[in-house]
Scaffold this active site. Structure first.
Site, mmCIF file in Angstrom:
data_model
loop_
_atom_site.group_PDB
_atom_site.id
_atom_site.type_symbol
_atom_site.label_atom_id
_atom_site.label_comp_id
_atom_site.label_asym_id
_atom_site.label_seq_id
_atom_site.Cartn_x
_atom_site.Cartn_y
_atom_site.Cartn_z
ATOM 1 N N ASP A 188 27.325 123.928 -18.316
ATOM 2 C CA ASP A 188 28.274 122.833 -18.433
ATOM 3 C C ASP A 188 29.607 123.398 -17.914
ATOM 4 O O ASP A 188 29.760 124.619 -17.787
ATOM 5 C CB ASP A 188 28.379 122.414 -19.910
ATOM 6 C CG ASP A 188 29.483 121.421 -20.147
ATOM 7 O OD1 ASP A 188 29.580 120.444 -19.381
ATOM 8 O OD2 ASP A 188 30.258 121.607 -21.121
ATOM 9 N N LEU A 189 30.551 122.537 -17.588
ATOM 10 C CA LEU A 189 31.822 123.042 -17.032
ATOM 11 C C LEU A 189 32.930 123.102 -18.097
ATOM 12 O O LEU A 189 33.354 124.182 -18.507
ATOM 13 C CB LEU A 189 32.255 122.139 -15.863
ATOM 14 C CG LEU A 189 33.584 122.491 -15.214
ATOM 15 C CD1 LEU A 189 33.517 123.832 -14.489
ATOM 16 C CD2 LEU A 189 33.997 121.400 -14.213
ATOM 17 N N ASP A 190 33.344 121.888 -18.532
ATOM 18 C CA ASP A 190 34.485 121.801 -19.457
ATOM 19 C C ASP A 190 34.122 122.396 -20.808
ATOM 20 O O ASP A 190 33.174 121.945 -21.449
ATOM 21 C CB ASP A 190 34.907 120.334 -19.632
ATOM 22 C CG ASP A 190 35.379 119.714 -18.317
ATOM 23 O OD1 ASP A 190 36.364 120.224 -17.768
ATOM 24 O OD2 ASP A 190 34.768 118.748 -17.846
ATOM 25 N N THR B 124 39.321 122.931 -19.962
ATOM 26 C CA THR B 124 40.089 121.803 -19.419
ATOM 27 C C THR B 124 40.406 120.770 -20.499
ATOM 28 O O THR B 124 41.151 119.827 -20.227
ATOM 29 C CB THR B 124 39.301 121.111 -18.289
ATOM 30 O OG1 THR B 124 37.953 121.032 -18.707
ATOM 31 C CG2 THR B 124 39.415 121.866 -16.990
ATOM 32 N N LYS C 226 35.018 115.212 -26.071
ATOM 33 C CA LYS C 226 34.357 116.338 -25.384
ATOM 34 C C LYS C 226 32.945 115.962 -24.948
ATOM 35 O O LYS C 226 32.163 115.468 -25.761
ATOM 36 C CB LYS C 226 34.318 117.574 -26.292
ATOM 37 C CG LYS C 226 35.679 118.222 -26.394
ATOM 38 C CD LYS C 226 35.633 119.578 -27.074
ATOM 39 C CE LYS C 226 37.014 120.203 -27.068
ATOM 40 N NZ LYS C 226 37.097 121.374 -27.941
ATOM 41 N N GLY C 227 32.657 116.187 -23.687
ATOM 42 C CA GLY C 227 31.318 115.894 -23.161
ATOM 43 C C GLY C 227 31.084 114.411 -22.877
ATOM 44 O O GLY C 227 30.019 114.020 -22.420
ATOM 45 N N ARG D 116 34.436 109.564 -18.582
ATOM 46 C CA ARG D 116 35.810 109.057 -18.505
ATOM 47 C C ARG D 116 35.907 107.635 -19.073
ATOM 48 O O ARG D 116 36.777 107.325 -19.883
ATOM 49 C CB ARG D 116 36.271 109.074 -17.044
ATOM 50 C CG ARG D 116 37.764 108.992 -16.896
ATOM 51 C CD ARG D 116 38.157 108.992 -15.421
ATOM 52 N NE ARG D 116 37.595 110.130 -14.701
ATOM 53 C CZ ARG D 116 37.577 110.221 -13.369
ATOM 54 N NH1 ARG D 116 38.100 109.259 -12.629
ATOM 55 N NH2 ARG D 116 37.045 111.282 -12.773
ATOM 56 N N SER E 273 27.407 118.878 -15.302
ATOM 57 C CA SER E 273 28.627 118.400 -15.963
ATOM 58 C C SER E 273 28.789 116.897 -15.841
ATOM 59 O O SER E 273 28.379 116.297 -14.848
ATOM 60 C CB SER E 273 29.839 119.085 -15.309
ATOM 61 O OG SER E 273 31.039 118.436 -15.665
ATOM 62 N N ALA E 274 29.424 116.285 -16.840
ATOM 63 C CA ALA E 274 29.704 114.836 -16.795
ATOM 64 C C ALA E 274 30.938 114.541 -15.952
ATOM 65 O O ALA E 274 31.220 113.395 -15.637
ATOM 66 C CB ALA E 274 29.931 114.320 -18.212
ATOM 67 N N SER E 275 31.667 115.587 -15.580
ATOM 68 C CA SER E 275 32.948 115.372 -14.890
ATOM 69 C C SER E 275 32.779 114.992 -13.429
ATOM 70 O O SER E 275 31.952 115.555 -12.720
ATOM 71 C CB SER E 275 33.799 116.641 -14.976
ATOM 72 O OG SER E 275 34.945 116.493 -14.159
ATOM 73 N N LYS F 231 24.857 112.448 -21.153
ATOM 74 C CA LYS F 231 24.293 113.298 -22.205
ATOM 75 C C LYS F 231 24.442 112.523 -23.509
ATOM 76 O O LYS F 231 25.463 111.870 -23.685
ATOM 77 C CB LYS F 231 25.085 114.617 -22.294
ATOM 78 C CG LYS F 231 25.073 115.440 -21.006
ATOM 79 C CD LYS F 231 26.082 116.606 -21.103
ATOM 80 C CE LYS F 231 26.216 117.316 -19.761
ATOM 81 N NZ LYS F 231 27.243 118.359 -19.742
ATOM 82 N N GLU G 194 26.145 125.080 -23.259
ATOM 83 C CA GLU G 194 26.849 123.834 -23.581
ATOM 84 C C GLU G 194 27.786 123.998 -24.772
ATOM 85 O O GLU G 194 27.459 124.725 -25.707
ATOM 86 C CB GLU G 194 25.815 122.770 -23.978
ATOM 87 C CG GLU G 194 25.564 121.710 -22.961
ATOM 88 C CD GLU G 194 26.742 120.780 -22.691
ATOM 89 O OE1 GLU G 194 27.712 120.766 -23.471
ATOM 90 O OE2 GLU G 194 26.690 120.058 -21.693
ATOM 91 N N ASP G 195 28.924 123.299 -24.752
ATOM 92 C CA ASP G 195 29.830 123.352 -25.904
ATOM 93 C C ASP G 195 29.829 122.050 -26.714
ATOM 94 O O ASP G 195 30.461 121.983 -27.756
ATOM 95 C CB ASP G 195 31.266 123.655 -25.455
ATOM 96 C CG ASP G 195 31.868 122.485 -24.704
ATOM 97 O OD1 ASP G 195 31.182 121.916 -23.828
ATOM 98 O OD2 ASP G 195 33.027 122.127 -24.989
HETATM 99 C C1 G6P Z 1 33.424 116.475 -19.426
HETATM 100 C C2 G6P Z 1 34.498 116.613 -20.489
HETATM 101 C C3 G6P Z 1 34.961 115.251 -20.963
HETATM 102 C C4 G6P Z 1 35.361 114.385 -19.780
HETATM 103 C C5 G6P Z 1 34.191 114.238 -18.823
HETATM 104 C C6 G6P Z 1 34.542 113.406 -17.593
HETATM 105 O O1 G6P Z 1 32.238 116.099 -20.025
HETATM 106 O O2 G6P Z 1 34.036 117.366 -21.585
HETATM 107 O O3 G6P Z 1 36.024 115.407 -21.861
HETATM 108 O O4 G6P Z 1 35.792 113.118 -20.221
HETATM 109 O O5 G6P Z 1 33.778 115.519 -18.407
HETATM 110 O O6 G6P Z 1 35.490 114.089 -16.848
HETATM 111 P P1 G6P Z 1 36.267 113.527 -15.586
HETATM 112 O O7 G6P Z 1 36.857 114.766 -14.955
HETATM 113 O O8 G6P Z 1 35.256 112.866 -14.706
HETATM 114 O O9 G6P Z 1 37.292 112.573 -16.066
HETATM 115 MG MG MG Z 2 31.656 120.623 -22.227
#
Ligand code: G6P
Ligand code: MG
Length: 219
Positions: free
Chosen positions: A10-12, A18, A46-47, A50, A115-117, A146, A170-171
């Protein structure tokens, strides 16, 4: 233990912290809406994607807004968040992560991001870690959040690995559940009391001994 050859990160909260930038950017949006937003509320995001994050903030403030306003806030929040990301560099990689990535590469393991980001690639570029990843699966590639296993199963597919050959770091609770749902070994990074469902939990990567990685690969 099973034989692991692919490591999905996972990233964040795992590779970089972040959450503090998400917090500052969401706080700005929430305050504009007249909603109080605390560090405790930030934990709920977290996780979480957006869009879902903004829905949670609106639920916290018991507030309804139009679709147009919803989109405007999402865009503004992301612009604000990116202004923090812009200033990131390798010093923001969390302790022990680089050594783990190097060890995996030296031992011919595959590395994937799950990652969900939607900002995963710019973040990896900023901190200089792009070259370590054989596959990057992020919020632009998945339709199910997730704890659905989609993000990690795609990571396995793109690294030509079977789920049982993969380990996930994963966190977030939902992330551990996603790894378990994918049939992968799950390693929580954080508190044992919170990440109860993980197969193993470490506070951070400095706590994971090389022997642990060796055991994963050689069983
Ligand atoms: C990760 C973070 C979340 C964040 C999501 C979407 O899962 O833990 O806090 O909302 O990514 O990130 P983004 O960069 O796409 O807004
Ligand atoms: Mg995370």
């Amino acid at each position: 233990m099973r034989k692991i050859r692919t490591y999905i990160f996972d990233l964040d909260g795992v590779i970089v912290d972040t959450a503090k930038y998400h917090y500052l950017a969401w706080k700005n949006s929430a305050n504009q809406l007249g909603i109080e937003f605390t560090k405790e509320s930030n934990e709920l995001l977290k996780g979480v994607s957006r869009i879902r994050s903004l829905e949670i903030i609106l639920e916290l403030g018991n507030k309804k807004i139009s679709d147009a306003e919803f989109d405007r806030i999402l865009n503004e929040k992301n612009k604000n968040y990116l202004s923090y990301i812009e200033k990131m560099d390798a010093s923001e990689i969390l302790p022990g992560v680089l050594d783990a990535l190097k060890w995996i590469k030296e031992n011919d393991g595959k590395i994937a991001l799950g990652s969900a980001s939607k900002n995963a690639k710019p973040i990896l570029e900023k901190v200089g870690l792009m070259e370590y990843f054989d596959a990057i699966v992020d919020g632009n590639d998945v339709s199910k959040a997730k704890p659905d296993p989609e993000v990690f199963l795609l990571g396995a597919e793109q690294t030509h690995s079977k789920p049982e050959e993969c380990v996930v770091f994963e966190d977030a609770i939902a992330g551990i559940q996603a790894a378990n749902n994918a049939g992968m070994l799950s390693i929580g990074i954080g508190e044992k009391e919170v990440l109860k469902e993980a197969d193993y939990v470490f506070q951070n990567f400095t706590e994971i001994e090389i022997e642990f990685f060796e055991k994963l690969e050689n069983n």
